[in-house]
Scaffold this motif. Structure first.
Motif, PDB file in Angstrom:
ATOM      1  N   LEU A   1      88.977  40.131  11.990  1.00  0.00           N
ATOM      2  CA  LEU A   1      89.505  40.124  10.625  1.00  0.00           C
ATOM      3  C   LEU A   1      88.520  39.335   9.780  1.00  0.00           C
ATOM      4  CD1 LEU A   1      91.874  40.505   8.513  1.00  0.00           C
ATOM      5  CD2 LEU A   1      92.684  38.261   9.280  1.00  0.00           C
ATOM      6  N   ILE A   2      87.942  39.963   8.774  1.00  0.00           N
ATOM      7  CA  ILE A   2      86.940  39.306   7.942  1.00  0.00           C
ATOM      8  C   ILE A   2      87.451  39.225   6.509  1.00  0.00           C
ATOM      9  CG2 ILE A   2      84.580  39.418   7.056  1.00  0.00           C
ATOM     10  CD1 ILE A   2      83.740  40.852   9.554  1.00  0.00           C
ATOM     11  N   LEU A   3      87.411  38.006   5.948  1.00  0.00           N
ATOM     12  CA  LEU A   3      87.802  37.793   4.554  1.00  0.00           C
ATOM     13  C   LEU A   3      86.594  37.943   3.648  1.00  0.00           C
ATOM     14  CD1 LEU A   3      90.076  34.620   4.937  1.00  0.00           C
ATOM     15  CD2 LEU A   3      90.626  37.020   5.421  1.00  0.00           C
TER      16      LEU A   3
ATOM     17  N   LYS B   1      90.461  39.970  -0.673  1.00  0.00           N
ATOM     18  CA  LYS B   1      90.284  41.177   0.129  1.00  0.00           C
ATOM     19  C   LYS B   1      89.909  40.805   1.558  1.00  0.00           C
ATOM     20  CE  LYS B   1      87.423  43.015  -2.891  1.00  0.00           C
ATOM     21  NZ  LYS B   1      86.482  43.964  -3.538  1.00  0.00           N
ATOM     22  N   ALA B   2      90.312  41.651   2.494  1.00  0.00           N
ATOM     23  CA  ALA B   2      89.999  41.434   3.897  1.00  0.00           C
ATOM     24  C   ALA B   2      89.877  42.785   4.584  1.00  0.00           C
ATOM     25  CB  ALA B   2      91.086  40.595   4.571  1.00  0.00           C
ATOM     26  N   ILE B   3      89.305  42.772   5.785  1.00  0.00           N
ATOM     27  CA  ILE B   3      89.139  44.026   6.531  1.00  0.00           C
ATOM     28  C   ILE B   3      89.390  43.770   8.015  1.00  0.00           C
ATOM     29  CG2 ILE B   3      86.628  43.712   6.843  1.00  0.00           C
ATOM     30  CD1 ILE B   3      86.388  46.796   6.395  1.00  0.00           C
ATOM     31  N   ILE B   4      90.099  44.695   8.655  1.00  0.00           N
ATOM     32  CA  ILE B   4      90.316  44.665  10.100  1.00  0.00           C
ATOM     33  C   ILE B   4      89.413  45.728  10.704  1.00  0.00           C
ATOM     34  CG2 ILE B   4      91.970  45.047  11.964  1.00  0.00           C
ATOM     35  CD1 ILE B   4      94.194  44.162  10.097  1.00  0.00           C
ATOM     36  N   ALA B   5      88.585  45.326  11.682  1.00  0.00           N
ATOM     37  CA  ALA B   5      87.641  46.264  12.283  1.00  0.00           C
ATOM     38  C   ALA B   5      87.397  45.888  13.736  1.00  0.00           C
ATOM     39  CB  ALA B   5      86.327  46.269  11.506  1.00  0.00           C
ATOM     40  N   ASP B   6      86.787  46.810  14.455  1.00  0.00           N
ATOM     41  CA  ASP B   6      86.415  46.557  15.844  1.00  0.00           C
ATOM     42  C   ASP B   6      85.406  45.413  15.900  1.00  0.00           C
ATOM     43  OD1 ASP B   6      84.568  47.288  18.397  1.00  0.00           O
ATOM     44  OD2 ASP B   6      86.602  48.049  18.692  1.00  0.00           O
TER      45      ASP B   6
ATOM     46  N   LEU C   1      80.335  44.933   7.102  1.00  0.00           N
ATOM     47  CA  LEU C   1      81.741  44.868   6.719  1.00  0.00           C
ATOM     48  C   LEU C   1      81.927  44.065   5.432  1.00  0.00           C
ATOM     49  CD1 LEU C   1      83.355  44.328  10.248  1.00  0.00           C
ATOM     50  CD2 LEU C   1      83.458  46.405   8.849  1.00  0.00           C
ATOM     51  N   LEU C   2      81.175  42.978   5.283  1.00  0.00           N
ATOM     52  CA  LEU C   2      81.247  42.182   4.060  1.00  0.00           C
ATOM     53  C   LEU C   2      80.737  42.978   2.859  1.00  0.00           C
ATOM     54  CD1 LEU C   2      80.176  38.633   5.297  1.00  0.00           C
ATOM     55  CD2 LEU C   2      82.347  39.239   4.216  1.00  0.00           C
ATOM     56  N   ASN C   3      79.705  43.782   3.072  1.00  0.00           N
ATOM     57  CA  ASN C   3      79.201  44.645   1.991  1.00  0.00           C
ATOM     58  C   ASN C   3      80.256  45.669   1.586  1.00  0.00           C
ATOM     59  OD1 ASN C   3      76.689  43.472   1.664  1.00  0.00           O
ATOM     60  ND2 ASN C   3      75.715  44.748   3.238  1.00  0.00           N
TER      61      ASN C   3
END
Length: 367
Positions: A6-8, A128-133, A141-143
């Motif tokens: 999980l990246i913020l 914003k955040a993203i869930i990824a492998d 992912l940050l981009n």
């Protein structure tokens, strides 16, 4: 379980275990403080486009059942928990939380420090955040997050596409659907109302053509200013029929009457928010889920009266019109999940309708 991250958008990275769907998904990260009710939270349309974290450390222990859905299709973009029960135990359980999320293509991540994440959101606000492998590049992912546009069509995504009727023999209610929780419908049908559900962009003229006894404005996701056509509709029906608004409906009502709204730092989401009724000098525990609030200092220039406030931060929780039969609340009196302290507001709406009807009959008699 697969490794997931999980990246913020501020660059903070949490590593954990994946559950539910394996797809990559981004959204606004928010937290809910409820100890139970994760099924209702996941299926609440007001969370459209958001990644929801439960602050209670264990979820999924009573599974998913057929009775506690708040909509047929969930609209959340992801789900975060400290620990998820793989094998639930409850007499009503039909399937596990993970299998339900997988069936609805919603990714989840567990095994992260949810207390740390909550503190970050409380300090810096929602982001914003993203869930990824775990194998995906953090830089890429940050981009992706940096270039992700803000959602503005949540109400359109969650509202009914066309009108439909839930028949009853009681008062005729037009329910304007901005992303409605089924709990609102349950409370109206419990009172034998004849409910016509209409889309968010239904015109005031068409609403009034249905000859309702009262109009309800439901909850919904996003910024109320993203649906200006609904603000204009509220302005046009105001004073012509009794009106009751909840959550987003409350904000739209305030905007229609000349007040203003603002985005909160991290919002209210949970089932134990204390609200004080200023007239009765009484405090209720309420269920809440919102990112925006009515700005209190803008009520002064309107025909609105402040009726209720949040005791945690003194924000606006209830208003009513000075002359027209119309009132709204920021919280969810239908609960689902949460306390039912304010369930009586639906009865108050019914009483308001009856009083207006009696007044009209009296006017006809003496005309």
């Amino acid at each position: 379980m697969t490794k997931r991250q999980l990246i913020l958008e501020d660059g903070t990275i949490f590593s954990g275990e994946g559950f539910g769907s394996s797809r990559k998904r981004s959204g606004e990260i928010v937290f809910n403080t409820g100890m139970t009710g994760y099924q209702e939270v996941i299926t609440d349309p007001s969370y459209c486009g958001q990644i929801v974290m439960m602050t209670y450390p264990l979820v999924g222990n009573y599974g998913i059942n057929r009775d506690d859905f708040e909509t047929v299709t969930p609209f959340i973009h992801g789900f975060v928990a400290k620990e998820v029960t793989e094998y639930p135990s409850n007499f009503r359980s039909e399937e596990s939380l993970s299998s339900y999320l997988e069936a609805n293509d919603i990714p989840g991540i567990s095994g992260i420090d949810t207390r740390k994440l909550t503190k970050i959101i409380r300090k810096h606000g929602t982001m914003k955040a993203i869930i990824a492998d775990a194998s995906e590049s953090e830089e890429e992912l940050l981009n992706e997050l940096a270039n992700e546009p803000e959602m503005t069509n949540q109400v359109e995504l969650t509202s009914a596409v066309k009108p439909y009727v839930v028949p009853g023999r009681g008062h005729r209610i037009v329910l304007v659907d901005f992303g409605m929780k089924h709990g609102i419908l349950r409370e109206l049908t419990k009172r034998n109302c004849h409910v016509t559900v209409v889309p968010y962009n239904y015109s005031a003229e068409n609403i009034l053509r249905l000859k309702p006894d009262g109009i309800m404005l439901t909850n919904g996701p996003g910024d109320p200013k993203d649906v200006p056509e609904s603000i204009e509709m509220v302005r046009e029906v105001l004073g012509k029929k009794p009106l009751f608004g909840i959550c987003l409906g409350h904000q739209l009502f305030a905007l229609a009457c000349g007040a203003d709204t603002e985005k909160m730092k991290f919002g209210h989401r949970g089932a134990n928010h204390p609200v004080k009724d200023l007239k009765l000098d009484k405090t209720y525990l309420t269920s809440q889920n919102h990112s925006y609030a009515v700005r209190k200092n803008t009520l002064n220039k309107t025909d609105l009266i402040l009726t209720q406030i949040a005791l945690n931060d003194n924000t606006v929780e209830g208003i009513k019109h000075k002359t027209f039969p119309a009132f709204t609340v920021q919280y969810h009196p239908e609960s689902s999940p949460g306390p039912e302290d304010t369930n009586h507001l639906f009865d108050q709406f019914m009483t308001m309708i009856e009083q207006v009807n009696d007044k009209h009959e009296e006017e006809k008699t003496y005309a």
